[in-house]
Structures are given as C-alpha cells and as structure tokens.
Write a protein that holds these residues in place. Sequence first.
Motif, PDB file in Angstrom:
ATOM      1  N   ASP A  83       0.818  -1.206   0.000  1.00 18.65           N
ATOM      2  CA  ASP A  83       0.000   0.000   0.000  1.00 18.65           C
ATOM      3  C   ASP A  83       0.860   1.268   0.000  1.00 18.65           C
ATOM      4  OD1 ASP A  83      -2.491   1.228  -0.153  1.00 18.65           O
ATOM      5  OD2 ASP A  83      -2.633   1.479   2.021  1.00 18.65           O
ATOM      6  N   LEU A  84       1.866   1.270  -0.880  1.00 18.96           N
ATOM      7  CA  LEU A  84       2.779   2.403  -0.995  1.00 18.96           C
ATOM      8  C   LEU A  84       2.191   3.472  -1.908  1.00 18.96           C
ATOM      9  CD1 LEU A  84       6.149   0.484  -1.450  1.00 18.96           C
ATOM     10  CD2 LEU A  84       5.329   1.641   0.617  1.00 18.96           C
ATOM     11  N   ASN A  85       2.467   4.730  -1.579  1.00 22.39           N
ATOM     12  CA  ASN A  85       2.038   5.851  -2.414  1.00 22.39           C
ATOM     13  C   ASN A  85       3.063   6.224  -3.465  1.00 22.39           C
ATOM     14  OD1 ASN A  85      -0.453   6.264  -1.137  1.00 22.39           O
ATOM     15  ND2 ASN A  85       0.542   7.380   0.519  1.00 22.39           N
ATOM     16  N   ALA A  86       4.317   5.764  -3.267  1.00 21.33           N
ATOM     17  CA  ALA A  86       5.386   6.120  -4.206  1.00 21.33           C
ATOM     18  C   ALA A  86       6.526   5.125  -4.096  1.00 21.33           C
ATOM     19  CB  ALA A  86       5.903   7.527  -3.916  1.00 21.33           C
ATOM     20  N   LEU A  87       7.291   5.070  -5.162  1.00 23.47           N
ATOM     21  CA  LEU A  87       8.552   4.335  -5.194  1.00 23.47           C
ATOM     22  C   LEU A  87       9.661   5.354  -5.424  1.00 23.47           C
ATOM     23  CD1 LEU A  87       7.514   1.403  -7.553  1.00 23.47           C
ATOM     24  CD2 LEU A  87       8.031   1.212  -5.104  1.00 23.47           C
ATOM     25  N   HIS A  88      10.850   5.072  -4.910  1.00 22.19           N
ATOM     26  CA  HIS A  88      11.986   5.951  -5.163  1.00 22.19           C
ATOM     27  C   HIS A  88      13.264   5.127  -5.196  1.00 22.19           C
ATOM     28  CE1 HIS A  88      11.724   5.837  -0.758  1.00 22.19           C
ATOM     29  NE2 HIS A  88      13.012   6.104  -0.733  1.00 22.19           N
ATOM     30  N   ALA A  89      14.252   5.667  -5.905  1.00 26.09           N
ATOM     31  CA  ALA A  89      15.531   4.970  -6.046  1.00 26.09           C
ATOM     32  C   ALA A  89      16.619   5.977  -6.369  1.00 26.09           C
ATOM     33  CB  ALA A  89      15.443   3.926  -7.162  1.00 26.09           C
ATOM     34  N   HIS A  90      17.822   5.667  -5.940  1.00 24.68           N
ATOM     35  CA  HIS A  90      19.012   6.413  -6.339  1.00 24.68           C
ATOM     36  C   HIS A  90      19.546   5.679  -7.567  1.00 24.68           C
ATOM     37  CE1 HIS A  90      19.009   8.885  -2.757  1.00 24.68           C
ATOM     38  NE2 HIS A  90      18.629   7.793  -2.113  1.00 24.68           N
ATOM     39  N   VAL A  91      19.448   6.304  -8.713  1.00 25.65           N
ATOM     40  CA  VAL A  91      19.615   5.625  -9.992  1.00 25.65           C
ATOM     41  C   VAL A  91      20.886   6.103 -10.694  1.00 25.65           C
ATOM     42  CG1 VAL A  91      18.514   5.252 -12.242  1.00 25.65           C
ATOM     43  CG2 VAL A  91      17.113   5.369 -10.177  1.00 25.65           C
ATOM     44  N   SER A  92      21.616   5.158 -11.241  1.00 25.57           N
ATOM     45  CA  SER A  92      22.816   5.494 -12.012  1.00 25.57           C
ATOM     46  C   SER A  92      22.426   6.183 -13.312  1.00 25.57           C
ATOM     47  CB  SER A  92      23.610   4.224 -12.334  1.00 25.57           C
ATOM     48  OG  SER A  92      22.922   3.441 -13.292  1.00 25.57           O
ATOM     49  N   LEU A  93      23.389   6.863 -13.900  1.00 21.97           N
ATOM     50  CA  LEU A  93      23.161   7.480 -15.209  1.00 21.97           C
ATOM     51  C   LEU A  93      22.760   6.423 -16.224  1.00 21.97           C
ATOM     52  CD1 LEU A  93      26.260   9.868 -15.333  1.00 21.97           C
ATOM     53  CD2 LEU A  93      23.914  10.424 -14.635  1.00 21.97           C
ATOM     54  N   THR A  94      23.333   5.246 -16.101  1.00 21.13           N
ATOM     55  CA  THR A  94      23.060   4.152 -17.035  1.00 21.13           C
ATOM     56  C   THR A  94      21.614   3.681 -16.935  1.00 21.13           C
ATOM     57  OG1 THR A  94      25.358   3.478 -16.667  1.00 21.13           O
ATOM     58  CG2 THR A  94      23.931   1.928 -17.839  1.00 21.13           C
ATOM     59  N   ALA A  95      21.089   3.590 -15.718  1.00 20.43           N
ATOM     60  CA  ALA A  95      19.737   3.060 -15.502  1.00 20.43           C
ATOM     61  C   ALA A  95      18.642   4.122 -15.634  1.00 20.43           C
ATOM     62  CB  ALA A  95      19.652   2.408 -14.130  1.00 20.43           C
ATOM     63  N   GLU A  96      19.010   5.383 -15.687  1.00 18.76           N
ATOM     64  CA  GLU A  96      18.011   6.455 -15.728  1.00 18.76           C
ATOM     65  C   GLU A  96      16.999   6.290 -16.870  1.00 18.76           C
ATOM     66  OE1 GLU A  96      17.838  11.299 -16.162  1.00 18.76           O
ATOM     67  OE2 GLU A  96      19.678  10.401 -15.393  1.00 18.76           O
ATOM     68  N   PRO A  97      17.411   6.024 -18.113  1.00 20.93           N
ATOM     69  CA  PRO A  97      16.404   5.865 -19.183  1.00 20.93           C
ATOM     70  C   PRO A  97      15.431   4.710 -18.924  1.00 20.93           C
ATOM     71  CG  PRO A  97      18.593   6.155 -20.122  1.00 20.93           C
ATOM     72  CD  PRO A  97      18.779   5.970 -18.641  1.00 20.93           C
ATOM     73  N   PHE A  98      15.926   3.617 -18.360  1.00 15.08           N
ATOM     74  CA  PHE A  98      15.055   2.483 -18.046  1.00 15.08           C
ATOM     75  C   PHE A  98      13.994   2.899 -17.035  1.00 15.08           C
ATOM     76  CE2 PHE A  98      13.926  -1.025 -15.248  1.00 15.08           C
ATOM     77  CZ  PHE A  98      13.455  -1.962 -16.151  1.00 15.08           C
TER      78      PHE A  98
END
Length: 166
Positions: A118-133
């Motif tokens: 029952d989460l309202n949001a997801l978050h992540a610290h994302v590498s430059l490589t993974a950002e487009p994904f």
Amino acid sequence: MVRSLLTEGEVHLRGYQPEDAPALWRLFFDTVRRVNRRDYSAAQVEAWASEDIDPLDWQALLDHNRPFIVEQSGRILGYADVQPDGLIDHFFCHWQAQGKGVGTRLMVHIELQAQRLDLNALHAHVSLTAEPFFKRFGFEVVKREVVQVRGQSLPRCLMRKDLSSK
C-alpha cells in the motif's frame, strides 16, 4: 550465448535465499564493471564495484534487503528489492540479459509489491546508465546528486514514481 539466456528453459521469479549472496555479488560486480562503463570511468566503476567489498557486509545487506530474483534453469539473470518505505535499493540485470525483458519482469514485480505494501510512491538512487530504463516506467528525476565512493565521485539521480493515483 546472449540469446540462449532467455530461450533455454522457463524464466521465473523467486525469493532470495542467503546462499544466493555470492552469485548476486558476482552479477552486481560484472554488471557494473561491464555495463556502467558506458557512463562512468574505469576508476568510478572500480570504486563502485570494488573487489574489496567485504563478503560478510554484502551478505548482511542482502539478508536485510531480501531481494527477489529472476532466474532461468538455475542461472540468475537479475535481482531487485523494494523496501517498506518504497526504496528500490538494488536493481541489477545480468550484463548478458540487458534488453531481454529481465528488468521489466523485476519492475512489474516491484509494482505488485508496492500495491501489496500500500505504498504511495517508489523511489531509487539511480545510475546514469539506468536512468532511461526507470523513465520508461514512469519515474521522474527529483534531483541530481554526486556521491563519494572509495574516493571517486559518482553522479546519479534520485528518481520517484507516484503511485497514489493508481
């Protein structure tokens, strides 16, 4: 060999077992060293995926995060986790399985887990490589940041996906 990763045997998702830790470290290490070199220098990826990572610290991290794993015929193709606060701490696909649907399988499972929690949001610290994904899955950049890892500056971004409208 790349084609055979997803054509030989059924691909399935399963939970983490403590004995998976060494294989997940190898997948993490090889992926960062091979894939993230597109966006980071050799010194940066060597600091990020250091050979000096303590296996006991790695084991403790995974035991805490409890990732889920995509595998095929006993071969691990990727792993990820989602924490109770919506943090995606680890999200890695085998370097030979990039672009073969493994990441999609992991992200779909993360979103199912987020609904269950029952989460309202997801978050992540994302590498430059993974950002487009991550952008393809509706995540937006909240802020750009630089972290220090073993004497190297690594740019990344904090990304967030709002789930409250779902």
